[in-house]
Design a protein around this motif. Structure first.
Motif, short mmCIF file in Angstrom:
data_model
loop_
_atom_site.label_atom_id
_atom_site.label_comp_id
_atom_site.label_asym_id
_atom_site.label_seq_id
_atom_site.Cartn_x
_atom_site.Cartn_y
_atom_site.Cartn_z
N PHE A 138 0.81 -1.21 0.00
CA PHE A 138 0.00 0.00 0.00
C PHE A 138 0.85 1.27 0.00
N GLU A 139 2.13 1.11 0.24
CA GLU A 139 3.05 2.25 0.22
C GLU A 139 4.46 1.73 -0.03
N ALA A 140 5.38 2.64 -0.30
CA ALA A 140 6.72 2.24 -0.72
C ALA A 140 7.45 1.41 0.34
N GLY A 141 7.25 1.73 1.60
CA GLY A 141 7.91 0.98 2.66
C GLY A 141 7.52 -0.48 2.68
N HIS A 142 6.30 -0.78 2.24
CA HIS A 142 5.87 -2.17 2.18
C HIS A 142 6.67 -2.95 1.14
N VAL A 143 7.00 -2.30 0.02
CA VAL A 143 7.82 -2.95 -0.99
C VAL A 143 9.22 -3.22 -0.43
N ARG A 144 9.75 -2.28 0.33
CA ARG A 144 11.08 -2.46 0.92
C ARG A 144 11.09 -3.62 1.89
N LEU A 145 10.03 -3.75 2.72
CA LEU A 145 9.96 -4.87 3.65
C LEU A 145 9.84 -6.19 2.90
N ALA A 146 8.99 -6.23 1.87
CA ALA A 146 8.85 -7.46 1.09
C ALA A 146 10.17 -7.86 0.45
N THR A 147 10.89 -6.88 -0.09
CA THR A 147 12.18 -7.16 -0.72
C THR A 147 13.17 -7.71 0.30
N ALA A 148 13.17 -7.15 1.50
CA ALA A 148 14.06 -7.64 2.55
C ALA A 148 13.71 -9.08 2.93
N MET A 149 12.42 -9.39 3.01
CA MET A 149 12.00 -10.75 3.36
C MET A 149 12.35 -11.73 2.24
N ILE A 150 12.29 -11.28 1.00
CA ILE A 150 12.71 -12.12 -0.12
C ILE A 150 14.21 -12.40 -0.02
N GLU A 151 14.99 -11.38 0.27
CA GLU A 151 16.44 -11.53 0.36
C GLU A 151 16.82 -12.45 1.52
N ARG A 152 16.02 -12.45 2.60
CA ARG A 152 16.29 -13.32 3.74
C ARG A 152 15.76 -14.73 3.54
N GLY A 153 15.08 -14.98 2.43
CA GLY A 153 14.53 -16.30 2.17
C GLY A 153 13.22 -16.58 2.88
N GLN A 154 12.61 -15.54 3.47
CA GLN A 154 11.34 -15.73 4.17
C GLN A 154 10.16 -15.77 3.20
N LEU A 155 10.34 -15.22 2.01
CA LEU A 155 9.34 -15.28 0.95
C LEU A 155 9.99 -15.98 -0.24
N VAL A 156 9.44 -17.12 -0.62
CA VAL A 156 10.06 -17.94 -1.67
C VAL A 156 9.37 -17.68 -3.01
N PRO A 157 10.07 -17.93 -4.14
CA PRO A 157 9.48 -17.72 -5.46
C PRO A 157 8.29 -18.65 -5.67
N PRO A 158 7.40 -18.29 -6.61
CA PRO A 158 7.42 -17.07 -7.43
C PRO A 158 6.95 -15.87 -6.63
N HIS A 159 7.40 -14.67 -7.04
CA HIS A 159 7.08 -13.45 -6.33
C HIS A 159 5.99 -12.69 -7.08
N LEU A 160 4.89 -12.46 -6.38
CA LEU A 160 3.70 -11.83 -6.95
C LEU A 160 3.30 -10.65 -6.07
N PHE A 161 3.16 -9.47 -6.68
CA PHE A 161 2.82 -8.26 -5.93
C PHE A 161 1.47 -7.71 -6.39
N GLN A 162 0.78 -7.09 -5.44
CA GLN A 162 -0.45 -6.32 -5.73
C GLN A 162 -0.23 -4.89 -5.22
N ILE A 163 -0.16 -3.94 -6.13
CA ILE A 163 0.03 -2.54 -5.77
C ILE A 163 -1.34 -1.92 -5.51
N CYS A 164 -1.57 -1.54 -4.27
CA CYS A 164 -2.88 -1.07 -3.81
C CYS A 164 -2.84 0.45 -3.67
#
Length: 290
Positions: free
Chosen positions: A165-191
């Motif tokens: 819902f805001e830019a900081g949410h993308v940053r958190l998601a990216t960090a979780m992807i880099e830490r392996g907490q979110l596994v592929p495939p990566h799908l986003f919904q921009i609200c």
């Protein structure tokens, strides 16, 4: 270049909208019927909340989810089902003691918010990537809770739709992807357009799109009167689209939408007018990597 564009229909949501438009479905039978009609109109994905049939409020009742999904699958085994995990994240500070929850608070544990995902194993489930002021309430999704929910979702082999819902949410998601907490495939919904997140503008959508990790698939939507302009904007920028009564109750100025299917039909016309075909459920599965 022409490409298949996926339409997602957000069928009912959890907001206080039932009294504002009688087309908003409430019971499992109504939600399933509305989802099936939206699929027939061109939606490859249906995004599902459930509501308490007596109060019309958002619910975490597993039986309501089970009945709704069962009714959809009994008639349509192809449409991609996306169940929410957003219910159970609202906090309203108490008037006398802000440390205590006030009326409207719905906070629930990560385990309860993902129980239906673990049991029913839909194709996709939403995962709201952060905390924010949302209207007069706080929409609370802490990094710790998100990590717990992501683990359950991964173990169920369900693809999380990362709602930002805001830019900081993308940053958190990216960090979780880099830490392996979110596994592929990566799908986003921009609200976009939700008070008090990113506005529903071309600039906001483009900014958030350019922040997404390389290779991620993405959708976008705007609420209310911004719904259809953001359909066109998302297609132009290379994304997919979401419409539905969760986000918008109107087909036009002063004209209540008679159904989710009517909103999908309008989106189909916009996408095709821009020059793109509508993705089938099979194509959506291939594009997303389900």
């Amino acid at each position: 270049m022409s490409r298949p564009v996926i339409i997602c229909c957000a069928v009912t949501g959890s907001g206080d909208t039932v009294s504002k438009n009688p087309a908003v479905p409430v019971t499992p039978a109504q939600i399933a019927r509305s989802a099936l009609d939206a699929a027939a109109a061109g939606a490859a994905i249906v995004h599902i909340h459930v509501r308490d049939p007596e109060t019309t409020k958002a619910s975490l009742d597993l039986d309501l989810y089970r009945e709704t999904v069962g009714l959809i699958r009994a008639e349509n085994k192809d449409v991609v089902i996306n169940l929410t995990t957003g219910t159970g994240a609202r906090f309203v500070p108490g008037a006398d003691d802000p440390r205590q929850p006030g009326p409207g608070t719905s906070l629930a544990s990560p385990e309860l918010r993902t129980r239906h995902i673990k049991v029913l194993k839909p194709d996709i489930c939403s995962l709201d990537m952060g905390t924010m002021n949302m209207g007069d309430t706080v929409f609370m999704n802490t990094p710790g809770h998100l990590a717990e929910m992501a683990k359950v979702i991964a173990e169920a082999q369900v693809v999380p739709e990362l709602e930002v819902f805001e830019a900081g949410h993308v940053r958190l998601a990216t960090a979780m992807i880099e830490r392996g907490q979110l596994v592929p495939p990566h799908l986003f919904q921009i609200c976009l357009g939700v008070p008090w997140g990113q506005p529903a503008t071309t600039e906001a959508m483009a900014y958030m799109k350019h922040m997404l990790p390389a290779g991620a698939q993405w959708f976008a939507f705007g609420i209310g009167l911004h719904q259809f302009p953001m359909v066109a904007q998302s297609v132009v920028l290379g994304g997919h689209v979401r419409v539905g009564l969760e986000d918008n109750l109107y087909l036009g100025r002063g004209q209540l939408a008679p159904s989710n299917a009517a909103l999908v039909e309008r989106a189909v016309r916009i996408v095709e007018a821009i020059g793109h075909p509508i993705a089938t459920p099979a194509q959506a599965r291939e594009i997303i990597g389900l």
